[in-house]
Design a protein around this motif. Structure first.
Motif, mmCIF file in Angstrom:
data_model
loop_
_atom_site.group_PDB
_atom_site.id
_atom_site.type_symbol
_atom_site.label_atom_id
_atom_site.label_comp_id
_atom_site.label_asym_id
_atom_site.label_seq_id
_atom_site.Cartn_x
_atom_site.Cartn_y
_atom_site.Cartn_z
ATOM 1 N N HIS A 24 0.754 -1.402 -0.125
ATOM 2 C CA HIS A 24 0.030 -0.038 0.010
ATOM 3 C C HIS A 24 0.916 1.174 0.135
ATOM 4 O O HIS A 24 0.552 2.053 -0.480
ATOM 5 C CB HIS A 24 -0.735 0.145 1.220
ATOM 6 C CG HIS A 24 -2.316 0.946 1.114
ATOM 7 N ND1 HIS A 24 -1.745 2.277 1.753
ATOM 8 C CD2 HIS A 24 -3.290 1.129 0.728
ATOM 9 C CE1 HIS A 24 -2.809 3.026 1.759
ATOM 10 N NE2 HIS A 24 -3.673 2.349 0.899
ATOM 11 N N ALA A 47 -4.604 -4.818 -0.990
ATOM 12 C CA ALA A 47 -5.939 -5.458 -0.594
ATOM 13 C C ALA A 47 -6.095 -6.987 -0.592
ATOM 14 O O ALA A 47 -6.740 -7.646 0.200
ATOM 15 C CB ALA A 47 -7.166 -4.920 -1.517
ATOM 16 N N ASP A 73 -7.908 -1.092 8.373
ATOM 17 C CA ASP A 73 -7.997 -0.338 6.998
ATOM 18 C C ASP A 73 -6.861 0.049 6.494
ATOM 19 O O ASP A 73 -6.255 0.952 7.464
ATOM 20 C CB ASP A 73 -9.189 0.721 7.049
ATOM 21 C CG ASP A 73 -9.606 1.283 6.101
ATOM 22 O OD1 ASP A 73 -8.918 1.177 4.975
ATOM 23 O OD2 ASP A 73 -10.714 2.135 5.916
ATOM 24 N N ASP A 87 -8.330 -5.136 -11.004
ATOM 25 C CA ASP A 87 -7.468 -5.566 -9.628
ATOM 26 C C ASP A 87 -7.155 -7.023 -9.729
ATOM 27 O O ASP A 87 -5.930 -7.444 -9.570
ATOM 28 C CB ASP A 87 -8.553 -5.445 -8.572
ATOM 29 C CG ASP A 87 -8.802 -3.993 -8.105
ATOM 30 O OD1 ASP A 87 -8.132 -3.242 -8.666
ATOM 31 O OD2 ASP A 87 -9.854 -3.716 -7.463
#
Length: 744
Positions: free
Chosen positions: A557, A566, A583, A681
């Motif tokens: 990230h 993710a 998160d 993705d």
């Protein structure tokens, strides 16, 4: 020539051989033999030639490294054969097996460098393998010694795998001025038709080349001996400890005879992995199953009974390879001569047919290897069997009082204190273990760990430096990195923590803890790309490591790879409830302190441990099941049955999270059903797992559907770099130009 790409099997075997024989030089050679290159299949000939050049300057390093590499490569090729072919080859007559070995060696040459040419000839009783254009022997000036040891060692390994003891010699080498390299072996002349033998050998060896490129190094677990605790046939409760004691005593005597018996800790680890109680009475079938899974060659089961003052020991040896049960061996004698009885029992179990004989050739002719008197040995074993540290400590203290130099008991006492967080007590228990003791290394490791837990980092560092000077190992280097990472004050002679973890990883590349520590240290140093690379390698070795997945998600990230991050966080949350609700967008930008992993138990390299055998079996079963779901998903995607295909592909990814093809098929399914963001993705994760032209083209199509023309163009260009002949990429490029009105 300089941009040509060599066979992956040569690159990986060279890298492994350098790691084994020149571990402190691995970082230097990684300039040309990079793990990234292995994954992308882009190891160039120019780099390998540079490796050869520098190896020849090492002090006797060239021949050792290339011969080990040849042995590894040949073993990987043989292991890649289908089991039925291996069995058929081993069933051939001796002369035909020699020809089969030559055929395998020929495939090995072709796999290492496709420009080499090989011919096989037979003259009388001698078979020769002639290699033209050997990559190893292409030098500008004549070499003083032959340089084709890679092929000689590879041929020797092929002969060994086919149960042949024929020798191999280098008759000529191109590096010494010859027209080619000639290797010869001597064997019996074929009694049957030679043409039929060659055809059969080549047919059995065929198909090796197709699978060799994807073969990953997997060191074999050496056959060892599993000694089970003895049954208490007398049913006397006061002798309950003797079952475990018998296993310890017999294992020690077998070690003294030169037999590699598994330690008690290894056996307990096996029981734990099988969820078997340590003191459970197992059937013979269960013992055989455990022995096979831990890679043992033999297992020993036995019982003891007490008849008045006479101790009776009975034991049987199970040969797991041929599946043969040896006759029962019985020894009996006075209780006071227990140690001598185990000497006799070990000698009779491993008799002359194994080449094992005690001094003088007579049972009991040598002193027992376990020097502790039974009065001290009994409380020692009872201390090992006690359930809590509070119960262990007084028993182990009693054993040490009866025998002050009982170092095994001191090690156990220190471990009991450490389990109770009494690290000062652990240090005091180990202080009397002298440098001449066989347990000194283990004692030094435990002492350094105790100092580290007490935050006495200078003392821990000094202990580890002394230990590294005497017995360098991956564990010691790892713990030095941990101490360096935790200490805020400067330590004498210390470097960066990443260096120590890197050296530990080099010495034991299969241990995921070293890779995790290396990635974590890079993250703390502010290098997210390097952290991501090594954490990714860690989760490849241990896909169930939730902490590594979570930290990798954070590193990805931070590097701007949102889709991949993710995916990793989802895996971490699936594996551990500790990461539910995390998160990445609101998570702190720095990793928490104290995640580094300290090693407290001195063990052999991971490939030689019992854990490796269990993991190989479990991973093989998991891979087979993942492949089953993947094949079903592939068929459904080809039938455009996306609704049924997606659950199958998700099951495959649950078992094999980094399967690039499964992500690619899932992305195509999403693309076909109009879920563009999910498709993008999934395709990004496929490329991250393994870069391919097909995945790049599919991602370009998804970007084009999403009207992101610039991103689509970038992906098409990357696909053409990977595969310049890709028809789909060229058609998509033309479509992009038409869609953009010629602006691209």
């Amino acid at each position: 020539m300089t941009t040509a790409v060599i066979g992956r099997i040569l690159a990986t075997s060279l890298y492994q051989a350098i790691a084994e024989h020149l571990p402190l030089r691995v970082d230097f050679y990684e300039s040309w033999l990079s793990p990234k290159g292995f994954a992308a299949r882009r190891v160039h000939v120019s780099g390998v030639r540079a490796v050869f050049s520098f190896l020849r300057r090492e002090n006797a390093g060239y021949d050792r490294v290339v011969r080990r590499a040849g042995e590894l490569a040949a073993n990987w090729l043989f292991d890649d054969l289908p089991p039925i072919r291996r069995r058929l080859m081993l069933a051939l007559p001796r002369a035909w097996r020699v020809r089969a070995a030559l055929a395998l060696a020929k495939d090995l040459v072709r796999e290492t460098w496709d420009q080499s040419r090989v011919t096989i000839r037979w003259r009388r009783e001698t078979g020769t393998l002639t290699i033209a254009r050997s990559l190893f022997c292409d030098v500008r000036s004549a070499a003083p010694e032959a340089l084709c040891g890679f092929y000689a060692a590879g041929l020797e390994a092929c002969l060994r795998r086919l149960n042949l003891d024929a020798g191999v010699r280098i008759d000529a080498c191109a590096a010494q001025g010859g027209d080619g390299c000639t290797l010869s072996i001597t064997s019996a002349r074929p009694a049957a038709d030679a043409a039929l033998a060659v055809a059969l050998a080549l047919g059995l060896a065929g198909g090796v080349a197709a699978g060799a490129a994807a073969q990953t190094p997997a060191p074999a677990v050496a056959a060892r001996v599993l000694v089970m605790p003895f049954d208490n046939a007398s049913k006397q409760a006061r002798l309950g400890w003797m079952g475990e004691g018998a296993s310890i005593l017999l294992s020690g005597e077998l070690d003294a005879l030169g037999v590699d018996a598994m330690s008690r800790d290894e056996r307990l680890r096996a029981f734990e992995r099988f969820q078997v109680p340590p003191r459970a009475a197992l059937s013979r079938a269960s013992v055989i199953r455990i022995g096979e899974l831990v890679g043992a060659g033999d297992a020993v089961v036995g019982s003891f009974s007490l008849e008045a003052d006479v101790l009776v020991l009975r034991a049987r040896r199970i040969r797991l390879g041929p599946g043969r049960l040896a006759p029962e061996v019985e020894v009996r004698g006075a209780v006071g001569a227990t140690a001598e009885l185990f000497v006799e029992l070990a000698a009779r179990l491993w008799d002359d047919d194994d080449g094992v004989r005690g001094p003088g050739g007579l049972p009991g002719a040598r002193r027992p290897s376990h020097a502790a008197p039974m009065s001290a040995f009994e409380p020692y074993v009872k201390g090992l069997l006690a359930d809590t540290p509070a119960a262990q400590v007084p028993l182990l203290v009693k054993a040490i009082q009866l025998k002050p130099d009982y170092d095994e008991a001191r090690i156990a006492l220190a471990q009991a204190h450490a389990a109770a967080d009494n690290h000062r007590g652990a240090i005091e228990a180990l202080a009397a273990v002298g440098a001449a003791s066989p347990q000194w290394v283990e004692a030094a490791v435990l002492t350094s760990v105790a100092h580290t837990e007490l935050r006495d980092y200078p003392a821990a560092w000094q202990t580890l430096r002394t230990l590294h000077a005497r017995a360098p190992s991956a564990l010691v280097l790892n713990d030095m990195g941990v101490v360096r990472l935790r200490s805020t004050a400067p330590l004498p002679g210390s470097g960066r923590a990443t260096w120590y973890f890197s050296q530990a990883r080099t010495l034991d590349p299969l241990d995921p803890d070293y890779l995790f520590n290396l990635g974590y240290a890079y993250w703390l140093e502010g290098d997210p790309p390097a952290a991501g690379y090594w954490l990714r390698e860690a989760v490849r070795l241990d896909p169930t490591d939730a902490s590594a997945h979570a930290l990798l998600a954070q590193a990805l990230h931070a590097g701007g790879h949102a889709a991949e991050a993710a995916r990793e966080l989802a895996l971490a949350q699936r594996l551990s409830a500790a990461y539910e609700g995390v998160d990445l967008r609101t998570a702190p930008s720095t990793a928490p302190k104290g995640l580094e992993r300290l090693k407290a138990v001195f063990e052999p390299p991971r490939a030689q441990r019992i854990d490796a055998a269990f993991e190989m079996v479990g991973q093989r079963q998991q891979r087979d099941l993942a492949r089953f779901y993947l094949e079903r998903g592939r068929r459904l995607v080809e039938q455009e049955n996306d609704r049924d295909a997606e659950p199958e592909l998700r099951r495959a990814l649950y078992l094999s999270p980094y399967d690039a093809e499964a992500h690619l098929l899932l992305g195509r399914s999403y693309l076909r059903t109009g879920r563009l963001r999910e498709a993008i993705d999934a395709l990004k994760v496929s490329i991250w797992s393994e870069d391919s032209a097909a995945a790049r083209v599919a991602l370009a199509e998804a970007y084009l559907e999403a009207r992101e023309h610039a991103a689509a163009l970038v992906e098409v260009q990357r696909a053409l770099v990977l595969d310049p002949a890709s028809v789909h990429a060229r058609k998509l490029l033309e479509r992009l130009r038409q869609t953009s009105g010629g602006q691209l």
